[in-house]
Design a protein around this motif. Structure first.
Motif, PDB file in Angstrom:
ATOM      1  N   SER A 315       3.695  10.195   0.733  1.00 49.78           N
ATOM      2  CA  SER A 315       4.499   9.518  -0.284  1.00 49.78           C
ATOM      3  C   SER A 315       3.840   8.210  -0.716  1.00 49.78           C
ATOM      4  N   SER A 316       3.247   7.498   0.248  1.00 44.75           N
ATOM      5  CA  SER A 316       2.577   6.238  -0.107  1.00 44.75           C
ATOM      6  C   SER A 316       1.358   6.509  -0.985  1.00 44.75           C
ATOM      7  N   TRP A 317       0.661   7.602  -0.749  1.00 43.48           N
ATOM      8  CA  TRP A 317      -0.492   7.936  -1.574  1.00 43.48           C
ATOM      9  C   TRP A 317      -0.060   8.278  -3.003  1.00 43.48           C
ATOM     10  N   PHE A 318       1.038   8.973  -3.126  1.00 39.03           N
ATOM     11  CA  PHE A 318       1.494   9.393  -4.450  1.00 39.03           C
ATOM     12  C   PHE A 318       2.131   8.253  -5.237  1.00 39.03           C
ATOM     13  N   SER A 319       2.456   7.162  -4.565  1.00 40.38           N
ATOM     14  CA  SER A 319       3.035   6.019  -5.276  1.00 40.38           C
ATOM     15  C   SER A 319       1.973   5.179  -5.966  1.00 40.38           C
TER      16      SER A 319
END
Length: 503
Positions: A315-319
């Motif tokens: 999720s942090s990568w996709f943000s």
């Protein structure tokens, strides 16, 4: 596995294969190069080592041997080879690359080159035996001995020893190697014809014996071993024919040759099985690097989070809103892909990604953490697409247990789930492969190379960093050795047949 949380995890190591994939691509290549390794670079060591061992054990036939004296002797031989190669480069422009000990003995070598006399190194060097014994054994120059004489010369190794021994009887260099404590520049210059890595006379008996050993099978004794040796030589000679055929049309480095062959096979060219084996090597090497790139991204993110679940990491990568210039150049729609389904994201990866050039591993290693993860997906998707027909038609051996092959299968099976879920599945595969491989090694008594450990759904970092690994090819050394014995020529890092071909 005999391991508990009470074991000492501070006794750590970086580890060489922390995903269990490195050995897979290397095994493919190893079957094509007949014992030549990533560190056995020059042909002349294949004759110098058998000669050196023959001289030593002859000299000590009555007094016996001990490891200290053998090591000291080989250090002297190794330094003479280094010095002769360095002076040959200075005086004649010969290729001195690949000389053992070059980094260890810089000051001593500088003094010698400047005209001084130096003592032989006593406490450093001596890598020749460890570097070249196994390759020499593979091509039947050396054999395992026993406690009395640990290394034996085979009949073809004995031929090389006798030939060099006859030529060196009157050489001042040989006196220094066997009996002296020091060597002068004059002695090193006198040693150039017989010791310089770049001065092997391609029409000499030494070069011919080396060529025969490289391309002609030897008899190991038993029928089973003969079949193994014949198979290895058949593959190696096939590699030589394959390489010279490609180099006749374009003069290239080994890495460029591997990529061109990979592209040819991906585009449907139907060549020899050797060509497909080299294409399979590149396929598996790219999968290997992609998974290590993903593991690097996961490990780095965990270091920032201190603890996290895989969905939290992804999720942090996709943000992240913007891709780095390198990633955006190679995958122009990567930012939009974040909002697509898994299948749509995979389809948006350029099908020709890195199909006509080596994977820029150094650049990808230095990308921001999220971009490393997206690059790993892109490389797996493109590599899978490029090899789909070749794999389907059975030209690559199936290895369903390979993490790389499993990852490609996951990518190819992507459907309507969000791209982030596909990413999570690849990250989970990578994490499990790392845990299974590393815990198995620890259970066998090896040091801890865990980058993280599971605590329920959480992953907790151990503090050991990593850099994504990419297997160095052995083909470069195959081509360099062929150049040394006069079967190829090399200019500016590019190889070409001796008898010409297109520039």
């Amino acid at each position: 596995m005999i391991i508990t949380w009470g074991d000492d995890l501070l006794d750590t190591t970086q580890g060489l294969d922390i995903l269990g994939v490195r050995g897979i691509d290397q095994a493919v290549e190893l079957g094509l190069v007949n014992g030549i390794t990533t560190i056995s670079q020059r042909a002349r060591y294949f004759s110098i080592l058998p000669w050196a061992l023959g001289e030593y054990f002859t000299e000590h036939a009555s007094t016996g041997f001990d490891w200290d004296s053998l090591t000291a002797y080989l250090r002297r031989v190794e330094f003479v080879t280094l010095a002769a190669s360095r002076l040959d480069s200075e005086l004649n422009g010969a290729d001195a690359s690949g000389a053992l000990g070059a980094n260890l003995h810089q000051e001593r070598l500088a003094t010698l080159v400047a005209g001084g006399t130096v003592t032989f190194p006593e406490d450093s060097g001596g890598a020749m035996l460890g570097t070249y014994f196994a390759p020499c054994r593979t091509i039947g120059l050396l054999l395992d001995g026993d406690e009395t004489i640990p290394y034996l010369l085979s009949p073809r190794g004995t031929e090389i020893w006798k030939l060099r021994r006859e030529r060196l009887q009157s050489s001042p260099a040989i006196v220094g190697i066997l009996n002296g404590k020091e060597i002068s520049r004059a002695q090193a210059e006198a040693a150039i014809p017989e010791f310089s890595l770049g001065s092997l006379d391609r029409s000499s008996g030494e070069a011919q014996l080396l060529q025969d050993a490289l391309v002609t099978p030897w008899d190991p004794g038993t029928e089973a071993e003969r079949q193994r040796v014949n198979k290895a030589y058949e593959a190696f000679n096939g590699t030589i024919t394959w390489a010279k055929g490609l180099l006749a049309t374009d003069h290239e480095s080994a890495s460029a040759l591997i990529v061109r062959n990979f592209k040819n096979c991906a585009q449907g060219a139907r060549g020899t099985q050797i060509a497909f084996s080299w294409a399979e090597y590149e396929y598996r090497r790219r999968c290997h690097f992609a998974l290590e790139l993903m593991l690097s991204a996961l490990t780095s993110s965990l270091a920032e989070f201190e603890e996290a679940t895989i969905p939290q990491i992804v999720s942090s990568w996709f943000s992240t809103l913007d891709a780095s210039p390198l990633l955006a150049k190679e995958w122009p729609t990567v930012s939009e892909a974040r909002n697509l389904s898994g299948a749509e994201a995979v389809a948006s990866v350029p099908k020709g990604l890195f199909n006509d050039k080596p994977v820029p591993t150094g650049d990808l290693r230095h990308l921001p953490i999220p971009d490393q993860a997206f690059s790993a997906i892109a490389l797996l998707a493109a590599t899978g697409e490029q090899t789909k027909a070749t794999r389907r038609d059975g030209y690559f051996e199936q290895k369903s247990t390979s993490p790389g092959e499993h990852a490609v299968s996951i990518i190819e099976g992507a459907g309507d789930e969000p791209f982030s879920k596909l990413m999570e599945e690849i990250v989970e595969l990578t994490a499990l492969s790392h845990l299974q491989t590393t815990l198995r090694k620890m259970g066998a008594g090896q040091k801890c190379s865990l980058r993280f450990f599971p605590d329920g759904p959480l992953l907790r970092p151990t503090g050991i960093g990593m850099a994504p690994g990419h297997s160095n090819d052995r083909l470069t050394n195959v081509l360099r050795i062929l150049t040394d014995i006069g079967k190829l020529k090399r200019t500016d890092g590019k190889f070409a047949p001796i008898d010409g071909g297109a520039a």
